[in-house]
Design a protein around this motif. Structure first.
Motif, PDB file in Angstrom:
ATOM      1  N   MET A  59       0.684  -1.271  -0.103  1.00 30.46           N
ATOM      2  CA  MET A  59       0.081   0.259  -0.103  1.00 30.46           C
ATOM      3  C   MET A  59       0.970   1.022  -0.126  1.00 30.46           C
ATOM      4  O   MET A  59       2.082   1.133   0.402  1.00 30.46           O
ATOM      5  CB  MET A  59      -0.721  -0.104   1.173  1.00 30.46           C
ATOM      6  N   ILE A  60       0.207   2.187  -0.555  1.00 37.35           N
ATOM      7  CA  ILE A  60       1.075   3.623  -0.381  1.00 37.35           C
ATOM      8  C   ILE A  60       1.303   4.042   1.027  1.00 37.35           C
ATOM      9  O   ILE A  60       0.606   3.753   1.755  1.00 37.35           O
ATOM     10  CB  ILE A  60       0.286   4.835  -1.174  1.00 37.35           C
ATOM     11  N   GLY A  61       2.457   4.413   1.085  1.00 43.47           N
ATOM     12  CA  GLY A  61       3.190   4.670   2.507  1.00 43.47           C
ATOM     13  C   GLY A  61       4.040   5.789   2.442  1.00 43.47           C
ATOM     14  O   GLY A  61       4.331   6.517   1.275  1.00 43.47           O
ATOM     15  N   SER A  62       4.884   5.935   3.636  1.00 43.61           N
ATOM     16  CA  SER A  62       5.681   7.115   3.605  1.00 43.61           C
ATOM     17  C   SER A  62       7.169   6.939   2.945  1.00 43.61           C
ATOM     18  O   SER A  62       7.856   7.986   2.808  1.00 43.61           O
ATOM     19  CB  SER A  62       5.991   7.520   5.251  1.00 43.61           C
ATOM     20  N   GLY A  63       7.326   5.659   2.612  1.00 43.08           N
ATOM     21  CA  GLY A  63       8.653   5.445   2.204  1.00 43.08           C
ATOM     22  C   GLY A  63       8.537   4.596   0.943  1.00 43.08           C
ATOM     23  O   GLY A  63       7.516   3.878   0.688  1.00 43.08           O
ATOM     24  N   ALA A  64       9.635   4.213   0.581  1.00 49.59           N
ATOM     25  CA  ALA A  64       9.703   2.996  -0.710  1.00 49.59           C
ATOM     26  C   ALA A  64      11.137   2.635  -0.816  1.00 49.59           C
ATOM     27  O   ALA A  64      11.502   2.282  -2.206  1.00 49.59           O
ATOM     28  CB  ALA A  64       9.298   4.005  -2.169  1.00 49.59           C
ATOM     29  N   TYR A 175       0.867  12.063  -4.179  1.00 48.26           N
ATOM     30  CA  TYR A 175       1.674  11.753  -2.910  1.00 48.26           C
ATOM     31  C   TYR A 175       2.884  10.793  -3.358  1.00 48.26           C
ATOM     32  O   TYR A 175       3.959  10.902  -2.920  1.00 48.26           O
ATOM     33  CB  TYR A 175       0.803  10.961  -2.060  1.00 48.26           C
ATOM     34  N   VAL A 176       2.568   9.867  -4.440  1.00 50.27           N
ATOM     35  CA  VAL A 176       3.713   8.858  -4.680  1.00 50.27           C
ATOM     36  C   VAL A 176       4.757   9.972  -5.289  1.00 50.27           C
ATOM     37  O   VAL A 176       5.959   9.347  -5.396  1.00 50.27           O
ATOM     38  CB  VAL A 176       3.184   7.818  -5.958  1.00 50.27           C
ATOM     39  N   GLU A 177       4.581  10.701  -6.281  1.00 49.46           N
ATOM     40  CA  GLU A 177       5.560  11.450  -6.853  1.00 49.46           C
ATOM     41  C   GLU A 177       6.293  12.252  -5.843  1.00 49.46           C
ATOM     42  O   GLU A 177       7.530  12.265  -6.076  1.00 49.46           O
ATOM     43  CB  GLU A 177       4.800  12.548  -7.860  1.00 49.46           C
ATOM     44  N   GLN A 178       5.710  12.747  -4.680  1.00 52.19           N
ATOM     45  CA  GLN A 178       6.327  13.699  -3.898  1.00 52.19           C
ATOM     46  C   GLN A 178       7.158  12.617  -2.830  1.00 52.19           C
ATOM     47  O   GLN A 178       8.257  13.123  -2.530  1.00 52.19           O
ATOM     48  CB  GLN A 178       5.420  14.474  -3.248  1.00 52.19           C
ATOM     49  N   LYS A 179       6.604  11.572  -2.320  1.00 50.27           N
ATOM     50  CA  LYS A 179       7.155  10.763  -1.297  1.00 50.27           C
ATOM     51  C   LYS A 179       7.678   9.496  -1.752  1.00 50.27           C
ATOM     52  O   LYS A 179       8.382   8.809  -0.853  1.00 50.27           O
ATOM     53  CB  LYS A 179       5.972  10.576  -0.120  1.00 50.27           C
ATOM     54  N   SER A 181       8.996   8.562  -4.866  1.00 54.91           N
ATOM     55  CA  SER A 181       9.720   8.384  -6.146  1.00 54.91           C
ATOM     56  C   SER A 181      11.241   7.984  -6.118  1.00 54.91           C
ATOM     57  O   SER A 181      11.543   7.050  -6.932  1.00 54.91           O
ATOM     58  CB  SER A 181       9.710   9.689  -6.904  1.00 54.91           C
ATOM     59  N   VAL A 182      11.837   8.297  -5.069  1.00 56.24           N
ATOM     60  CA  VAL A 182      13.163   7.607  -4.751  1.00 56.24           C
ATOM     61  C   VAL A 182      13.355   7.288  -3.421  1.00 56.24           C
ATOM     62  O   VAL A 182      12.708   7.848  -2.117  1.00 56.24           O
ATOM     63  CB  VAL A 182      14.396   8.802  -5.214  1.00 56.24           C
ATOM     64  N   SER A 183      14.298   6.364  -3.147  1.00 60.33           N
ATOM     65  CA  SER A 183      14.693   5.713  -1.957  1.00 60.33           C
ATOM     66  C   SER A 183      15.555   7.245  -0.990  1.00 60.33           C
ATOM     67  O   SER A 183      16.119   8.142  -1.662  1.00 60.33           O
ATOM     68  CB  SER A 183      15.542   5.012  -1.784  1.00 60.33           C
ATOM     69  N   ILE A 184      15.893   7.000   0.317  1.00 57.52           N
ATOM     70  CA  ILE A 184      16.586   7.891   1.142  1.00 57.52           C
ATOM     71  C   ILE A 184      18.157   7.961   0.526  1.00 57.52           C
ATOM     72  O   ILE A 184      18.969   8.914   0.700  1.00 57.52           O
ATOM     73  CB  ILE A 184      16.713   7.442   2.602  1.00 57.52           C
ATOM     74  N   ASP A 185      18.693   6.928  -0.315  1.00 64.34           N
ATOM     75  CA  ASP A 185      19.771   6.987  -1.038  1.00 64.34           C
ATOM     76  C   ASP A 185      19.748   7.342  -2.607  1.00 64.34           C
ATOM     77  O   ASP A 185      20.756   7.509  -3.136  1.00 64.34           O
ATOM     78  CB  ASP A 185      20.217   5.513  -0.874  1.00 64.34           C
ATOM     79  N   GLY A 186      18.348   8.077  -2.961  1.00 67.08           N
ATOM     80  CA  GLY A 186      18.488   8.591  -4.042  1.00 67.08           C
ATOM     81  C   GLY A 186      18.242   7.403  -5.158  1.00 67.08           C
ATOM     82  O   GLY A 186      18.269   7.810  -6.510  1.00 67.08           O
ATOM     83  N   LEU A 187      17.814   6.043  -4.861  1.00 69.62           N
ATOM     84  CA  LEU A 187      17.500   5.171  -6.080  1.00 69.62           C
ATOM     85  C   LEU A 187      16.196   5.411  -6.424  1.00 69.62           C
ATOM     86  O   LEU A 187      15.350   5.681  -5.861  1.00 69.62           O
ATOM     87  CB  LEU A 187      17.937   3.762  -5.527  1.00 69.62           C
TER      88      LEU A 187
END
Length: 199
Positions: A59-64, A175-179, A181-187
């Motif tokens: 589900m959509i969440g705060s991270g990816a 939300y997905v685009e803003q939160k 789209s990338v990991s905390i490492d920029g992947l």
């Protein structure tokens, strides 16, 4: 003593279905990158499809983080542990594939798995992670505390309903685009279109 199994047997399948949640671990290839562990649930969002395949509804969440790591290298581990009854930890190592909600295979896989839906807002379904399980192992779990399950928190459903009221399906894409789209490492992780299903 821990043991390695040929695959996921019927006893393990039944045991998995009785646990309140599961955890997913992943990591980037870069040794300086961040390892990630995420709690997932309810348990009905995880399904054993056969002896060497599991799938879980994302589900959509705060991270990816998991999505970014899987897109980069495919490695994943699903872990479950007993909080009630005999102590046990079960790990399912493997390689994952992300089936996004716009993927033509998504609906068929969703029906095949028979997932328990955390709520009725389809637009919050981000993807299905399909895991080819290459190693099944357990360990004692003596260090896992005994805890009682009280139920699911209402926050996920309330969050999704609020998003739907305030912006409709497009709000999830934003939300997905803003939160996500990338990991905390920029992947790279998800694109906005991954958050909405076709039709």
């Amino acid at each position: 003593m821990g043991k390695v199994y040929e695959g996921i047997d019927d006893h393990q399948r039944e045991w998995i279905a009785k646990q309140p949640l599961f955890f997913v671990g992943s990591a980037p290839l870069d040794g300086e990158g961040h390892v990630n562990v995420s709690p997932k649930g309810p348990i009905g969002t995880l399904r054993v499809l056969d002896d060497h395949t599991v799938a879980y509804l994302d589900m959509i969440g705060s991270g990816a983080e998991t999505a970014a790591h899987v897109r980069e290298n495919g490695r994943i581990v699903v872990m479950l542990c007993a909080f009630e009854g005999p102590p046990r930890i079960l790990r399912l190592h493997g390689r994952a594939e992300i089936v996004g909600s716009e993927d033509p295979r998504f609906e068929e896989l969703f029906k095949r798995a028979g997932f328990e839906r955390p709520h009725d807002i389809d637009e919050a379904r981000r993807a299905i992670f399909l895991v080819d399980v290459t190693r099944v192992s357990d360990s004692c779990g003596y260090g896992v505390p005994l805890m009682s399950y009280e139920g699911q928190r209402p926050h996920m459903e309330a969050w999704a309903e609020k998003r739907m009221r305030n912006g409709g399906p497009e709000e999830f894409e934003r939300y997905v685009e803003q939160k996500n789209s990338v990991s905390i490492d920029g992947l790279p992780a998800f694109e906005a279109g991954d958050a909405s299903r076709p039709g």
